[in-house]
Enzyme design. Structure first.
Site, PDB file in Angstrom:
ATOM      1  N   SER A  80       0.823  -1.202   0.000  1.00 34.73           N
ATOM      2  CA  SER A  80       0.000   0.000   0.000  1.00 34.73           C
ATOM      3  C   SER A  80       0.864   1.261   0.000  1.00 34.73           C
ATOM      4  O   SER A  80       1.733   1.407  -0.850  1.00 34.73           O
ATOM      5  CB  SER A  80      -0.962  -0.045   1.188  1.00 34.73           C
ATOM      6  OG  SER A  80      -1.996   0.890   1.057  1.00 34.73           O
ATOM      7  N   ASP A 108      -5.275  -4.734  -2.183  1.00 32.21           N
ATOM      8  CA  ASP A 108      -4.373  -4.317  -1.111  1.00 32.21           C
ATOM      9  C   ASP A 108      -3.692  -5.508  -0.432  1.00 32.21           C
ATOM     10  O   ASP A 108      -4.352  -6.405   0.091  1.00 32.21           O
ATOM     11  CB  ASP A 108      -5.190  -3.530  -0.087  1.00 32.21           C
ATOM     12  CG  ASP A 108      -4.337  -2.859   0.978  1.00 32.21           C
ATOM     13  OD1 ASP A 108      -3.149  -3.193   1.107  1.00 32.21           O
ATOM     14  OD2 ASP A 108      -4.875  -2.003   1.689  1.00 32.21           O
TER      15      ASP A 108
END
Length: 252
Positions: free
Chosen positions: A42, A156
């Site tokens: 991320s 993610d």
């Protein structure tokens, strides 16, 4: 001064908390510690990519201070998979590099860590266009759309592992500097997080840096200067402690 091809740097995710990584990079540079392998999840992957591409540290800090969420996401007019569209990342990559570079052409080994939603496993993205890898690792389900790549549906990486040490080892690291973004008040959702942190602390091949995010904003950029300073503080503390243990991780 050359990079250490066996030393990995792992940058965890955490939204705006990722600005703390900038301070960590500054301290590593000042101490002559130059990891040749870097991975991230991320927001950690965004900073890791800049490091891997040898963007200089003042430019990384300037980008962090000027960062706005519109740099990576815009409102989607077809919100089937997410409310926002991450193609802004592609525009940002082109703006910084003049093209969409291939990860395998970087001087330093880089891997963005993402989650394969279908198989529910982590994936290390260490080849192909940089923008695709970054769009994958930041794709928070429900907010940012997953990315279809090589037959996978990617999102993610923090859903599987927010500090992907295994990814760095897969890329060849035998020693690692791990930056875990955390807060004393955080609600630990899975025992795995506690167990992993304990394992990293006990591992002699790891230096664990844990900037403290208490009372700092995670989803606005208001605390970026404080986050950078906290990254510096935490890195200095952890590396000093490693030096006292005569750890070889204190020099590249």
């Amino acid at each position: 001064m050359t990079d250490d091809p066996t030393l990995g740097l792992v940058l965890g995710g955490g939204g705006a908390f990722g600005a703390a990584h900038v301070g960590v990079l500054q301290v590593l540079e000042e101490r002559g510690i130059r990891p040749g392998i870097v991975t991230g999840t991320s927001s950690g992957a965004l900073v890791a990519a800049a490091y891997a591409a040898r963007v200089d540290h003042p430019a990384i800090e300037k980008a962090a201070r000027a960062f706005r969420w519109s740099s990576i996401a815009r409102w989607s007019f077809r919100p089937r998979w997410g409310l926002l569209d991450t193609h802004a990342v592609t525009d940002a990559v082109h703006g910084m590099f003049g093209s969409d570079p291939l990860i395998e052409e970087f001087d330093r080994r880089f891997g963005a860590f993402a989650t394969d939603l279908r198989a529910r496993r982590g994936v290390v993205l260490d080849r192909g266009p940089l923008s695709s890898a970054l769009r994958s690792t930041i794709a928070v389900p429900g907010l940012l759309p997953p990315v279809r790549r090589d037959g996978l549906l990617l999102a993610d990486g923090g859903m599987i592992d927010n500090v992907p040490v295994g990814a760095a080892r897969t890329l060849g690291a035998s020693r690692t500097i791990v930056v875990r973004l955390h807060a004393k008040w955080e609600n630990v959702r899975m025992m795995r997080t506690v167990t992993q942190t304990a394992e990293l602390t006990a591992d002699p091949s790891v230096v664990l840096i844990q900037p403290e995010m208490e009372r700092m904003a995670q989803w606005t950029m208001s605390d970026v200067p404080r986050l950078i300073a906290e990254g510096r503080r935490a890195a200095t503390t952890a590396l000093d402690a490693a030096a006292e243990r005569d750890s070889t991780l204190t020099a590249a």
